[in-house]
Design an enzyme around this catalytic site. Structure first.
Site, PDB file in Angstrom:
ATOM      1  N   CYS A  36     -48.124  50.316  63.501  1.00  0.00           N
ATOM      2  CA  CYS A  36     -47.617  50.138  64.863  1.00  0.00           C
ATOM      3  C   CYS A  36     -46.808  51.309  65.418  1.00  0.00           C
ATOM      4  O   CYS A  36     -45.786  51.705  64.850  1.00  0.00           O
ATOM      5  CB  CYS A  36     -46.773  48.868  64.932  1.00  0.00           C
ATOM      6  SG  CYS A  36     -46.291  48.488  66.627  1.00  0.00           S
ATOM      7  N   ARG A  81     -61.918  37.212  69.703  1.00  0.00           N
ATOM      8  CA  ARG A  81     -61.703  38.335  70.646  1.00  0.00           C
ATOM      9  C   ARG A  81     -61.956  39.686  69.994  1.00  0.00           C
ATOM     10  O   ARG A  81     -61.403  40.013  68.944  1.00  0.00           O
ATOM     11  CB  ARG A  81     -60.287  38.301  71.224  1.00  0.00           C
ATOM     12  CG  ARG A  81     -60.083  39.402  72.279  1.00  0.00           C
ATOM     13  CD  ARG A  81     -58.766  39.301  73.009  1.00  0.00           C
ATOM     14  NE  ARG A  81     -58.568  37.996  73.559  1.00  0.00           N
ATOM     15  CZ  ARG A  81     -57.537  37.203  73.252  1.00  0.00           C
ATOM     16  NH1 ARG A  81     -56.612  37.620  72.421  1.00  0.00           N
ATOM     17  NH2 ARG A  81     -57.427  36.012  73.787  1.00  0.00           N
ATOM     18  N   CYS A 133     -51.444  38.270  78.942  1.00  0.00           N
ATOM     19  CA  CYS A 133     -50.697  38.234  77.679  1.00  0.00           C
ATOM     20  C   CYS A 133     -49.548  39.236  77.711  1.00  0.00           C
ATOM     21  O   CYS A 133     -49.757  40.433  77.924  1.00  0.00           O
ATOM     22  CB  CYS A 133     -51.647  38.551  76.529  1.00  0.00           C
ATOM     23  SG  CYS A 133     -50.814  38.508  74.939  1.00  0.00           S
ATOM     24  N   CYS A 158     -52.949  31.748  69.148  1.00  0.00           N
ATOM     25  CA  CYS A 158     -53.820  32.925  69.154  1.00  0.00           C
ATOM     26  C   CYS A 158     -53.443  33.704  67.901  1.00  0.00           C
ATOM     27  O   CYS A 158     -52.326  34.210  67.803  1.00  0.00           O
ATOM     28  CB  CYS A 158     -53.580  33.755  70.419  1.00  0.00           C
ATOM     29  SG  CYS A 158     -54.394  35.367  70.394  1.00  0.00           S
TER      30      CYS A 158
HETATM   31  N1  SAM Z   1     -43.775  42.423  67.936  1.00  0.00           N
HETATM   32  C1  SAM Z   1     -44.577  41.273  67.954  1.00  0.00           C
HETATM   33  C2  SAM Z   1     -45.225  40.998  66.623  1.00  0.00           C
HETATM   34  O1  SAM Z   1     -45.503  41.933  65.876  1.00  0.00           O
HETATM   35  O2  SAM Z   1     -45.469  39.822  66.334  1.00  0.00           O
HETATM   36  C3  SAM Z   1     -45.634  41.302  69.036  1.00  0.00           C
HETATM   37  C4  SAM Z   1     -46.350  42.581  69.399  1.00  0.00           C
HETATM   38  S1  SAM Z   1     -47.378  43.290  68.134  1.00  0.00           S
HETATM   39  C5  SAM Z   1     -47.707  44.884  68.800  1.00  0.00           C
HETATM   40  C6  SAM Z   1     -48.868  42.348  68.250  1.00  0.00           C
HETATM   41  C7  SAM Z   1     -50.012  42.699  67.333  1.00  0.00           C
HETATM   42  O3  SAM Z   1     -50.657  43.899  67.753  1.00  0.00           O
HETATM   43  C8  SAM Z   1     -49.729  42.972  65.869  1.00  0.00           C
HETATM   44  O4  SAM Z   1     -49.543  41.822  65.118  1.00  0.00           O
HETATM   45  C9  SAM Z   1     -50.995  43.689  65.443  1.00  0.00           C
HETATM   46  O5  SAM Z   1     -51.933  42.765  64.963  1.00  0.00           O
HETATM   47  C10 SAM Z   1     -51.487  44.355  66.725  1.00  0.00           C
HETATM   48  N2  SAM Z   1     -51.392  45.824  66.642  1.00  0.00           N
HETATM   49  C11 SAM Z   1     -50.265  46.570  66.737  1.00  0.00           C
HETATM   50  N3  SAM Z   1     -50.541  47.874  66.586  1.00  0.00           N
HETATM   51  C12 SAM Z   1     -51.881  47.968  66.379  1.00  0.00           C
HETATM   52  C13 SAM Z   1     -52.757  49.045  66.139  1.00  0.00           C
HETATM   53  N4  SAM Z   1     -52.323  50.302  66.050  1.00  0.00           N
HETATM   54  N5  SAM Z   1     -54.077  48.794  65.986  1.00  0.00           N
HETATM   55  C14 SAM Z   1     -54.532  47.515  66.053  1.00  0.00           C
HETATM   56  N6  SAM Z   1     -53.732  46.443  66.270  1.00  0.00           N
HETATM   57  C15 SAM Z   1     -52.431  46.670  66.415  1.00  0.00           C
HETATM   58  C1  DTB Z   2     -53.670  41.408  69.395  1.00  0.00           C
HETATM   59  O1  DTB Z   2     -54.199  40.829  68.426  1.00  0.00           O
HETATM   60  N1  DTB Z   2     -53.935  42.648  69.768  1.00  0.00           N
HETATM   61  C2  DTB Z   2     -53.121  43.043  70.895  1.00  0.00           C
HETATM   62  C3  DTB Z   2     -52.374  41.721  71.236  1.00  0.00           C
HETATM   63  N2  DTB Z   2     -52.752  40.850  70.188  1.00  0.00           N
HETATM   64  C4  DTB Z   2     -50.944  41.731  71.465  1.00  0.00           C
HETATM   65  C5  DTB Z   2     -52.289  44.221  70.633  1.00  0.00           C
HETATM   66  C6  DTB Z   2     -53.078  45.452  70.273  1.00  0.00           C
HETATM   67  C7  DTB Z   2     -52.129  46.585  70.191  1.00  0.00           C
HETATM   68  C8  DTB Z   2     -52.806  47.889  69.931  1.00  0.00           C
HETATM   69  C9  DTB Z   2     -51.830  48.994  69.816  1.00  0.00           C
HETATM   70  C10 DTB Z   2     -51.053  49.289  71.065  1.00  0.00           C
HETATM   71  O2  DTB Z   2     -51.637  49.383  72.159  1.00  0.00           O
HETATM   72  O3  DTB Z   2     -49.836  49.500  70.956  1.00  0.00           O
HETATM   73 FE1  SF4 Z   3     -45.009  46.612  66.178  1.00  0.00          FE
HETATM   74 FE2  SF4 Z   3     -44.677  43.961  66.462  1.00  0.00          FE
HETATM   75 FE3  SF4 Z   3     -44.443  45.158  64.045  1.00  0.00          FE
HETATM   76 FE4  SF4 Z   3     -42.622  45.540  65.945  1.00  0.00          FE
HETATM   77  S1  SF4 Z   3     -43.077  43.629  64.922  1.00  0.00           S
HETATM   78  S2  SF4 Z   3     -43.475  47.116  64.608  1.00  0.00           S
HETATM   79  S3  SF4 Z   3     -43.885  45.596  67.779  1.00  0.00           S
HETATM   80  S4  SF4 Z   3     -46.277  45.016  65.326  1.00  0.00           S
END
Ligand code: SAM
Ligand code: DTB
Ligand code: SF4
Length: 352
Positions: A89, A289, A126, A217
């Site tokens: 992330c 999705r 979302c 989801c």
């Molecule tokens: N912070 C919250 C959490 O982690 O539950 C919500 C936002 S987080 C960015 C939501 C989801 O985005 C993560 O669980 C992950 O599955 C997906 N995600 C984050 N970064 C990603 C990446 N570089 N490539 C693909 N999916 C990603």
């Molecule tokens: C999910 O499964 N994919 C989305 C949404 N739920 C929140 C997030 C994808 C994040 C991809 C990396 C980014 O754009 O930061």
């Molecule tokens: Fe990214 Fe969510 Fe993990 Fe924070 S909790 S680092 S926003 S995927």
């Protein structure tokens, strides 16, 4: 083919095919069940690609219009500065991925984005926040956002990190439809990707969400260096939750410079499609999705994913912090495939 003969069924065709280790005929019935064994899931993964896709598409048609795709749009309402260490992330404060720590977005800006998304055809909005879990003050603002977006007649979804029971109910009372919280990968591989929260923490949040009556989801990410068994285990866990998630996002890792997984290398497109097909067979009535990673995917991989049973996408030029295909490009792809947007399922259709 003789016009008087009934078309061959998936079962006929699969009987004729050699399916070592997999009896697709018995496994791919299309009846939702939550008692899958890991062996059955692994057998599906091991099936010949053509048999698997045919079975997945056959099941898909039992539950959905094969020429419709549900359209969701994402908005990062709180970007960056996250204390967690999720290795994929760019929003984690621990990595130098060029994402600034921004404050929670104002309601007006959220509504402006939601209206624009609705205008472009999105039916679900979302809202994502880079939090470990929301604090009470932040919840108050999120509740306002959920109410206002719901009033636009859109389905609402939020992804805010871990939730306790009271918080899930607060969101439900605000009118939230879906809560997104991903398991990301298998329980085994998870420890190599995230250390600041456990798999059990995630399952507990999913339980709170479910018990509050919110739709779940929940999905994961492929291409993080996991193996096929990890992918099978992830799908097995999802398909054996007390109820199948209503939406199952299958993300392909977006490799962002500065994150630990930046140099992971490409993921085999056919393995991606296989994962979608297995998800469709295991959770026949859920929306699967085609989520992050479409920007790096060919049109052909996306088309095969739809054939494998994917029936939802993120639409709009940004995911949370990374790029998604241009809307023009997506419209062109959908037109070439004859795919139309699925009508809005929101209970409150009162556009203003
Ligand atoms: N912070 C919250 C959490 O982690 O539950 C919500 C936002 S987080 C960015 C939501 C989801 O985005 C993560 O669980 C992950 O599955 C997906 N995600 C984050 N970064 C990603 C990446 N570089 N490539 C693909 N999916 C990603
Ligand atoms: C999910 O499964 N994919 C989305 C949404 N739920 C929140 C997030 C994808 C994040 C991809 C990396 C980014 O754009 O930061
Ligand atoms: Fe990214 Fe969510 Fe993990 Fe924070 S909790 S680092 S926003 S995927």
């Amino acid at each position: 083919m003789d016009g008087n003969q009934p078309a061959a069924t998936a079962t006929d065709t699969m009987d004729a095919a050699s399916t070592p280790g997999a009896n697709l005929t018995d496994l791919a019935t299309g009846k939702p069940r939550t008692d899958w064994t890991l062996e059955e899931v692994r057998a599906l993964y091991a099936a010949p690609f053509m048999d698997l896709l045919y079975a997945a598409q056959t099941i898909h048609r039992q539950h959905f219009n094969p020429n419709q795709v549900q359209i969701s749009t994402l908005l990062s309402v709180k970007t960056g500065g996250c204390p967690e260490d999720c290795g994929y992330c760019p929003q984690s404060i621990r990595y130098e991925a060029g994402v600034d720590n921004e404050p929670l977005m104002e309601l007006d800006e959220v509504l402006e984005n939601a209206r624009a998304a609705r205008e472009k055809g999105a039916t679900r909005f979302c809202m994502g926040a880079a939090w470990r879990s929301p604090k009470p003050k932040q919840m108050t603002k999120i509740v306002e956002m959920v109410k206002a977006v719901s009033d636009l007649g859109m389905e609402t979804c939020a992804t805010l990190g871990m939730l306790g029971p009271g918080q899930a109910e607060e969101l439900k009372d605000a009118g939230l439809d879906y809560y997104n919280h991903n398991l990301d990968t298998s329980e085994n591989y998870y420890k190599q990707i995230i250390t600041t929260r456990t798999y059990k923490n995630r399952l507990d949040t999913l339980e709170s969400v479910r018990e509050a009556g919110l739709k779940v989801c929940c999905g994961g990410i492929v291409g993080m260096g996991e193996n096929e068994i990890d992918r099978a285990e992830l799908l097995h866990t999802l398909a054996t939750l007390p109820a199948h998630p209503g939406s199952v996002p299958i993300n392909q890792l977006v490799q962002v410079e500065g994150t630990p997984l930046a140099e992971n290398g490409p993921f085999d497109p056919l393995e991606f499609v296989r994962t979608v097909a297995v998800a469709r067979i295991l959770m026949p009535a859920s929306h699967v999705r085609l989520s992050a990673g479409r920007e790096e995917m060919s049109d052909e991989t996306q088309a095969l994913s739809f054939l494998a049973g994917a029936n939802s996408i993120f639409y709009g030029e940004k995911l949370l912090t990374t790029d998604n295909p241009d809307t023009e490009e997506d419209r062109h792809l959908m037109a070439r495939l004859g795919i139309e947007p699925e009508p809005c399922q929101a209970s409150t259709a009162k556009p203003n």
